[in-house]
Design a protein around this motif. Sequence first.
Motif, PDB file in Angstrom:
ATOM      1  N   PRO A   1       1.843   2.342  12.420  1.00 58.90           N
ATOM      2  CA  PRO A   1       3.186   1.830  12.157  1.00 58.90           C
ATOM      3  C   PRO A   1       3.348   0.412  12.841  1.00 58.90           C
TER       4      PRO A   1
ATOM      5  N   VAL B   1       4.259  -2.728  10.656  1.00 58.38           N
ATOM      6  CA  VAL B   1       5.516  -3.322  10.668  1.00 58.38           C
ATOM      7  C   VAL B   1       5.500  -4.809  11.461  1.00 58.38           C
TER       8      VAL B   1
ATOM      9  N   ALA C   1       5.860  -3.448   5.981  1.00 58.31           N
ATOM     10  CA  ALA C   1       6.725  -2.121   5.805  1.00 58.31           C
ATOM     11  C   ALA C   1       7.959  -2.333   5.583  1.00 58.31           C
ATOM     12  N   LYS C   2       8.668  -1.773   4.548  1.00 57.29           N
ATOM     13  CA  LYS C   2      10.160  -1.731   4.281  1.00 57.29           C
ATOM     14  C   LYS C   2      10.793  -1.276   5.418  1.00 57.29           C
ATOM     15  N   ASP C   3      12.048  -1.873   5.703  1.00 55.95           N
ATOM     16  CA  ASP C   3      13.056  -1.166   6.788  1.00 55.95           C
ATOM     17  C   ASP C   3      13.865  -0.155   5.933  1.00 55.95           C
TER      18      ASP C   3
ATOM     19  N   THR D   1      16.141   2.265   7.193  1.00 55.53           N
ATOM     20  CA  THR D   1      17.195   2.551   7.952  1.00 55.53           C
ATOM     21  C   THR D   1      18.432   3.045   7.060  1.00 55.53           C
TER      22      THR D   1
ATOM     23  N   THR E   1      10.195   3.829  14.658  1.00 60.27           N
ATOM     24  CA  THR E   1      11.288   2.813  14.687  1.00 60.27           C
ATOM     25  C   THR E   1      11.000   1.462  15.623  1.00 60.27           C
TER      26      THR E   1
ATOM     27  N   ARG F   1      15.293  -0.190  13.962  1.00 68.51           N
ATOM     28  CA  ARG F   1      15.236  -0.143  12.818  1.00 68.51           C
ATOM     29  C   ARG F   1      13.979   0.908  12.632  1.00 68.51           C
TER      30      ARG F   1
ATOM     31  N   TYR G   1      11.257   2.353   9.922  1.00 68.15           N
ATOM     32  CA  TYR G   1      10.446   2.057   9.122  1.00 68.15           C
ATOM     33  C   TYR G   1       9.459   2.990   8.340  1.00 68.15           C
TER      34      TYR G   1
ATOM     35  N   MET H   1       5.029   5.556   4.920  1.00 65.56           N
ATOM     36  CA  MET H   1       5.368   4.101   5.023  1.00 65.56           C
ATOM     37  C   MET H   1       5.803   3.580   3.544  1.00 65.56           C
TER      38      MET H   1
ATOM     39  N   ALA I   1       6.771  -3.122   1.810  1.00 70.39           N
ATOM     40  CA  ALA I   1       7.581  -4.410   1.956  1.00 70.39           C
ATOM     41  C   ALA I   1       7.684  -5.085   0.709  1.00 70.39           C
TER      42      ALA I   1
END
Length: 465
Positions: A93, A97, A102-104, A106, A127, A131, A133, A325, A328
Amino acid sequence: MKKIIVLMMMTFIIFQLAACGRSGKIEVVIGMWPESANTDDIAMFNTWKERFEEDYPEYEIIGESFTYSVEAFYARANSQTLPTVFQTWFTEPQMIVSGGHAKDITDIVTELGWFDKMDPALREYLTFDERLYGIPRDGYGLGIIVNLDVFYDAGLISDIDGDGIYDIIDPNHPEIKYYPQTMQELYDYSETIKANTGVDGLIILNVDKNGGWQYSNYAWAFGASLQVVDANNVVHANLNSDEAVEAMEFLKSFYDNDLVPIGNMNYSEWATRLGNGQIAMAIAGNDVISNVITQGGMNRNSIAFIPIPSGPGGQYTLFGGTPYMFSAYDTDEAVEGAIKFLEYMGRSPETSQVAQSAMREGLQTATRKNMLILPEVRPWVNEEYTTLIDSLNAQYVNVQAFHNFQDFYEMLPDTRRREEPYYTQYMYELLDQVVVNLKNPGFDVRSSLNSKQQAFEAYLREQLG
């Protein structure tokens, strides 16, 4: 002005078409779809797809069998064609990230009420800058899988309670154990097994990054930390400390005394050799114990799973796992659909009817495939979820002599240790190059680790500054 408005409307329409695909629905690509040969699993996933699309008709679920590797990931990330959701490893990750791939998630996870239900330790792995992910599928800890038949042939165990299963722990007095509890005993047991049966006591994986991965657990037991942070919060390599050298020399002693198989040992070797009775012990995660049945044809009652022994630096269980995951490069709507689909796979903290059905279907499919069913390392901690899992375990766990596994599960919360956090796969690759040479009689462990230390430190400076 009218031209600008028209252009804006066309841009919006194109964006919506891209998000929704040809069907007019929001396309969600599930990257964990089973391979075509796994017909039972495909039927199960198709059932989950039908349920989801019935409840969420705005979505279309598209299955893809995406197997994660660093190379495969970058090929897809660079072309922005990642599946909406994909599985990876807990070592990855930070890299994914930091690369912006990767898309957030949260806000989506918080709105669903899942955030506080996640195991805090697993959530921390996913994290960054406060945030989230990813979502954990499950965790695993490394332990030692034992072939009880080989232990019996070596005179190390017997059937104490007369149930037809050899006992590696006395079922009447569980404080009495017949397995190696220290690194020295791991060597001694291997020596006894080889002397009494001619069978190799232990297998040491040494290629495809598996050698470095498993060596790190030995290194911790000898007191080493393979990455360290200085007073200025700068991460440094630490591959050639005295403790790291001692751990590697310990592994070399198995080769020097002919207690392990010689050659390139990849990840499939341990299951086949253990199942065939060619070795007595193999390090592996609790999530793949069934491999000795499916790959090695082993009788489930001949299997035990014990903790990694303690060393002079303590007792640790390398704790990793599989997170989900999210790309993005997909829309927020598609990612939200992928997250919601996890409930329909039984991989969320929800205990709804569809979640319970998926959990049972997964366990029933595993039972039909003759897989060994043991408790998972749970990714969720909310009471309704843990109560449900306890109930399912009571019904589906198919181990007759659970005391041969119990120590691992009881000790895991206290012994688990996170994998080294930075560029871990490259570190494992470098360490592999040391482990694979341990079979050579004149091999200089310290010199080799010194060279890998220099290479990894240079790489960290290049990547982290």
